[in-house]
Design a protein around this motif. Structure first.
Motif, short mmCIF file in Angstrom:
data_model
loop_
_atom_site.label_atom_id
_atom_site.label_comp_id
_atom_site.label_asym_id
_atom_site.label_seq_id
_atom_site.Cartn_x
_atom_site.Cartn_y
_atom_site.Cartn_z
N GLY A 381 0.67 -1.17 0.13
CA GLY A 381 0.31 0.05 -0.05
C GLY A 381 0.77 1.20 -0.06
N LEU A 382 1.78 1.36 -0.89
CA LEU A 382 2.75 2.48 -1.10
C LEU A 382 3.42 2.90 0.25
CD1 LEU A 382 0.67 5.04 -3.57
CD2 LEU A 382 2.79 3.35 -3.89
N MET A 383 3.71 1.71 1.09
CA MET A 383 4.54 2.18 2.20
C MET A 383 5.92 2.67 1.99
SD MET A 383 4.87 -0.33 5.55
CE MET A 383 3.02 -0.69 5.55
N SER A 384 6.37 3.56 2.64
CA SER A 384 8.02 3.76 2.51
C SER A 384 9.05 2.41 2.59
CB SER A 384 8.29 4.91 3.29
OG SER A 384 8.41 4.39 4.78
N GLU A 385 9.91 2.70 1.95
CA GLU A 385 10.79 1.39 1.75
C GLU A 385 11.35 1.27 3.23
OE1 GLU A 385 10.67 4.12 -0.02
OE2 GLU A 385 11.68 3.76 -2.28
N SER A 386 11.91 2.48 3.56
CA SER A 386 12.49 2.37 5.14
C SER A 386 11.82 1.74 6.09
CB SER A 386 13.03 3.90 5.59
OG SER A 386 11.82 4.62 5.80
N THR A 387 10.39 1.86 6.02
CA THR A 387 9.41 1.28 7.03
C THR A 387 9.37 -0.12 6.63
OG1 THR A 387 8.05 3.36 7.26
CG2 THR A 387 7.04 1.35 7.83
N VAL A 388 9.23 -0.38 5.36
CA VAL A 388 9.31 -1.95 5.21
C VAL A 388 10.58 -2.76 5.63
CG1 VAL A 388 9.03 -3.80 3.00
CG2 VAL A 388 7.64 -1.61 2.99
N TRP A 389 11.70 -2.12 5.31
CA TRP A 389 12.85 -2.58 5.92
C TRP A 389 13.01 -2.74 7.42
CZ3 TRP A 389 15.57 0.97 2.07
CH2 TRP A 389 15.44 0.51 0.83
N ALA A 390 12.42 -1.85 8.15
CA ALA A 390 12.28 -1.94 9.55
C ALA A 390 11.12 -2.97 9.91
CB ALA A 390 11.89 -0.44 10.29
N VAL A 391 10.08 -3.21 9.37
CA VAL A 391 9.16 -4.10 9.75
C VAL A 391 10.01 -5.68 9.30
CG1 VAL A 391 7.12 -5.25 9.16
CG2 VAL A 391 7.18 -2.93 8.98
N LEU A 392 10.45 -5.71 8.15
CA LEU A 392 11.32 -7.20 8.01
C LEU A 392 12.13 -7.44 8.97
CD1 LEU A 392 11.50 -6.83 4.15
CD2 LEU A 392 9.85 -7.96 5.52
N ARG A 393 13.22 -6.57 9.46
CA ARG A 393 13.97 -6.90 10.67
C ARG A 393 13.17 -7.24 11.66
NH1 ARG A 393 16.59 -2.17 8.36
NH2 ARG A 393 15.55 -0.68 9.76
N LEU A 394 12.14 -6.67 12.12
CA LEU A 394 11.35 -6.87 13.30
C LEU A 394 10.84 -8.35 13.29
CD1 LEU A 394 10.14 -6.23 15.88
CD2 LEU A 394 8.00 -5.25 14.52
N LEU A 395 10.51 -8.68 11.92
CA LEU A 395 9.76 -10.01 11.86
C LEU A 395 10.86 -11.10 11.80
CD1 LEU A 395 7.06 -9.19 9.12
CD2 LEU A 395 6.69 -9.87 11.53
N ARG A 396 12.13 -10.68 11.29
CA ARG A 396 13.24 -11.65 11.43
C ARG A 396 13.75 -12.03 12.84
NH1 ARG A 396 15.31 -8.80 6.65
NH2 ARG A 396 16.65 -8.00 8.26
N ASP A 397 13.77 -10.87 13.49
CA ASP A 397 14.52 -11.12 15.10
C ASP A 397 13.41 -11.52 15.90
OD1 ASP A 397 16.98 -10.00 13.72
OD2 ASP A 397 16.46 -8.06 14.40
#
Length: 609
Positions: A381-397
Motif C-alpha cells: 500500500g505505498l508504504m515507505s521503503e525504510s518502514t518496510v525494511w524496519a518491519v522485516l528486521r522486526l519479523l526476522r528477529d
C-alpha cells in the motif's frame, strides 16, 4: 480542512511549533491544522495579513481574489480575525503539490501585497488557523457567511481544472524545469499534447481541451484592449499571454487567432502587437509557442482524470497463502497488540502473502518468496521503503514470527523468506472476517494503516455498532471510536444516531483525490531506473571489458624457514648477554608560583636502578 488528524497550538514563545491530536473541543489557544498530507494538499489556503498595510488593503485583496475565484468557477470560504486579517480557503477536488502551486502563489502575491504565501509553500509543517479558532490578539476568527454555505463549498470543491484556469487568468509563469521534474506525473510533450502539421494548424488534442467560455475580462481585453481593473495583469504582456493561453486551451489554432486579430480582436489583441512593427508576427509566434508550452505543463496535473485507475483488488485462488495470512495476522494481533508498528506489520504480512502467491513457490508445503523491500512497499500500500525494511528486521528477529529469512540476497537476488506457521495460530483461519489475499489499497497510505481493520470489518462483516466492531476487529473501544471518526472525515463511513454505515466515498475516490496512482507509477519508474543502474554497476565489475585492465592479485611474500642448526645458533647468541637491566624513571612536574613574575619550578626527574 485538516489534511491530517493533528493540529498545532500557538504559544507566544514558540509559535505553532508543537503538534497535538485533533480534538472535537475548540482549544483555548489559537489552533492551526496541517495543509499537506504526503506532500500534497486539497486546500488552497490564502493568508491575507493586515499588519503592514491594514484591514482596508486586506479587504481590497480579498475582494479581488474572490472575483478571480468566481471567474474560474471555484468555491471559497472566508474568515476574518480581530486584527483585520483574513483567510480565503479554496477546497480542491484533486490534490496538488507545492511545486505545482508555487507559480500560482507567486502570481497571486505579486498582485495582492497583503498575501503571505509562506503557509502554502511549506509542505512539511505548513498550517492554517481555522474559522472559530481563538485569535492571538483575543477574540475568535469569524466565518463570513453561513455554516451551510461553508459546508457546501467544501462538499462541492473547486474543479479539476481550477488551479490551471486561475493560473491562466493571471498569466502565471510556466513552472520551472526543477518543479516540473518533481511532479507526480510527467507533463506530456508537445507532440503528445498537440496534433497538426505546421505552426498555423497545430491544435490541442480533444482529450485535453476545455469547453467553458473564455472569462469575460479576458475576452474584453482581446476585443477592446481594456485592462482589468482588479490588477490581475501587471502589464499588457501578461494580458496577451492570458488571452493566448485560454485560446490554446479551448482548441484554437494560430490561424484562428490571426483571423480574429484581423477582425473581432483588431482593437484589442491585434493592437497589442502593433508596437512591434515589422516584428509583430515574430512576437506573436513566440507568445503562441510559450502559451502552448504553458498549457502542456498543466495537463499532467489537471487532466489526470483521463488516466483514472480502478483498484479491483486482483484476488486470486490462493488457499495456502490465505491460510498462512490468517495465522500471521492472528499472531500479529496477539503478539504486537500494543506495538506502535502493529498495523504496518499487518500490511507487510499481507504484501508478503500476495507476493508469495504470485511467485507460486512452495517447498514441502511451505510458501517461499524472494522479494525486495521496494517491491514489497508497493504491495503493502505505498508504504515507505525504510518502514518496510524496519518491519522485516522486526519479523526476522522476533521468536515465533511467521517469517523466516532462509537466504540472504546478493547481487540481483533479493532476500528469500519462508512463510512458516507462527507460535500462535488462528483457531478458525477459514472463518469470516479473515484478511483477503489482495494488495493493500494505496489509499491507506493517506488515511492511515491503523484504520484499515475497522473499515474492512464494517464493509465485510456488516456491523454497525462501535462496540461490536471493536470486538470483531480485536481493537480497543477508544481506538475504534478514533478510527470511525477518521473514516467519517474522509467520507468512507457515516454515523447516524450511533449507527455506523458505509459512506459515499470509496477507497478509489481517495486514491484519485490524492493522485496515488500517479505516485505509484512514479515510484515504479524510479525503482526501474535504480534497478537498471544497479545491474549495470554489477555487470561492469563482473565483466570489466576490453578497455579496462584487470588487476593482478597481490603476490605473497615467501618466508625462508631457518634450519635446526641456524635456529640453535640464533638462540645461543640472544641468551649470551643475559636479560637487560630494569630501568625506569618517574617524572614529576611540580609547578609553584612563588611570586608574580617569577618562573615556575622546573620538573624534577627521579631515577632508580
Amino acid at each position: 480542512m485538516a489534511a491530517r488528524p493533528t493540529m498545532r497550538l500557538w504559544t507566544a514563545e514558540e509559535g505553532f511549533e508543537h503538534a497535538y491530536a485533533l480534538t472535537r473541543k475548540v482549544p483555548e489557544r489559537p489552533a492551526a491544522v496541517p495543509l499537506y498530507n504526503r506532500g500534497r494538499s486539497r486546500l488552497l489556503a490564502l493568508d491575507l495579513d493586515a499588519k503592514k498595510l491594514g484591514p482596508e488593503a486586506v479587504a481590497r485583496d480579498a475582494q479581488r481574489i474572490l472575483c478571480w475565484v468566481k471567474d474560474c468557477d471555484g468555491s471559497a470560504v472566508v474568515d476574518q480575525s480581530t486584527s483585520g486579517g483574513a483567510h480565503i480557503l479554496i477546497p480542491l477536488q484533486r490534490a496538488a503539490t507545492v511545486d505545482e502551486l508555487r507559480p500560482l502563489l507567486y502570481a497571486l502575491a505579486a498582485r495582492c501585497p497583503t498575501l503571505d504565501p509562506t503557509p502554502m509553500l511549506n509542505d512539511v509543517t505548513g498550517c492554517i488557523t481555522v474559522p472559530g479558532s481563538v485569535c492571538r490578539e483575543g477574540g475568535i476568527r469569524v466565518l463570513k457567511g453561513s455554516v451551510a454555505q461553508a459546508e457546501q463549498a467544501f462538499t462541492r470543491r473547486s474543479g479539476l481544472e481550477f488551479v490551471g484556469a486561475l493560473s491562466a487568468l493571471l498569466g502565471a509563469e510556466q513552472p520551472s524545469a526543477v518543479a516540473s521534474s518533481t511532479r507526480l506525473a510527467p507533463s506530456p510533450t508537445l507532440s503528445e499534447a498537440f496534433e497538426g502539421e505546421d505552426m498555423a494548424t497545430v491544435v490541442l488534442r480533444p482529450a485535453y481541451r476545455r469547453h467553458s467560455p473564455i472569462p469575460a475580462v479576458v475576452e474584453q481585453f482581446a476585443r477592446t484592449g481594456a485592462m482589468a481593473s482588479d490588477g490581475r495583469w501587471p502589464s499588457r504582456s501578461e494580458a496577451r499571454q492570458s488571452v493566448l493561453a485560454h485560446a490554446v486551451w479551448r482548441g484554437a489554432t494560430l490561424a484562428d487567432i490571426q483571423q480574429l486579430m484581423a477582425d473581432q480582436w483588431a482593437d484589442g489583441l491585434g493592437a497589442a502587437y502593433v508596437r512591434y512593427g515589422t516584428r509583430a508576427q515574430r512576437a506573436l509566434h513566440r507568445d503562441w509557442q510559450a502559451a502552448q508550452r504553458w498549457v502542456a505543463a498543466q495537463l499532467s496535473t489537471f487532466h489526470a482524470d483521463t488516466h483514472k485507475t480502478k483498484h479491483t483488488g486482483g484476488r486470486g485462488d490462493w488457499p495456502l497463502h490465505e491460510r498462512w495470512l490468517a495465522h500471521a495476522i492472528w499472531w500479529c494481533d496477539l503478539t504486537l497488540r500494543a506495538h506502535p508498528q502493529r498495523w504496518k506489520v499487518a500490511a507487510v504480512l499481507q504484501g508478503l502473502a500476495v507476493s508469495a502467491a504470485r511467485a507460486g513457490e512452495v517447498v514441502n508445503g511451505v510458501a517461499a518468496v524472494a522479494v525486495g523491500g521496494r517491491s514489497l512497499s508497493i504491495a503493502s500500500g505505498l508504504m515507505s521503503e525504510s518502514t518496510v525494511w524496519a518491519v522485516l528486521r522486526l519479523l526476522r528477529d522476533m521468536p515465533g514470527s511467521p517469517v523466516l529469512l532462509v537466504a540472504k540476497g546478493s547481487g540481483l537476488t533479493a532476500d528469500r523468506y519462508a512463510l512458516t506457521e507462527p507460535d500462535v495460530l488462528d483457531p478458525a483461519p477459514g472463518g469470516s472476517g479473515r484478511p483477503a489475499g489482495v494488495d493493500v489499497h494505496p489509499a491507506w497510505a493517506v488515511i492511515g494503516y491503523q484504520h484499515r481493520r475497522i473499515f474492512e470489518t464494517i464493509t465485510e462483516a456488516g456491523l454497525h455498532s462501535v462496540r461490536e466492531i471493536s470486538v470483531a476487529a480485536r481493537t480497543s473501544l477508544s481506538s475504534t471510536y478514533d478510527s470511525v471518526a477518521e473514516l467519517a472525515r474522509f467520507g468512507l463511513v457515516s454515523r447516524v444516531h450511533g449507527c455506523v454505515n458505509v459512506g459515499p466515498t470509496t477507497l478509489d475516490d481517495v486514491a484519485e483525490q490524492y493522485r496515488l496512482d500517479e505516485e505509484r507509477a512514479q515510484r515504479i519508474a524510479a525503482y526501474r531506473v535504480d534497478r537498471q543502474g544497479w545491474r549495470a554497476w554489477l555487470g561492469g565489475r563482473r565483466d570489466p571489458g576490453p578497455d579496462r585492465p584487470v588487476a593482478s592479485p597481490p603476490s605473497t611474500p615467501i618466508v625462508q624457514v631457518l634450519s635446526a642448526d641456524d635456529e640453535l645458533a640464533y638462540q645461543m647468541s640472544v641468551m649470551a648477554t643475559g636479560p637487560p637491566e630494569l630501568e625506569y624513571s618517574i617524572s614529576l612536574g611540580l609547578e609553584r608560583t612563588v611570586a608574580r613574575g617569577r618562573r615556575a619550578s622546573p620538573g624534577i626527574t627521579v631515577c632508580s636502578a
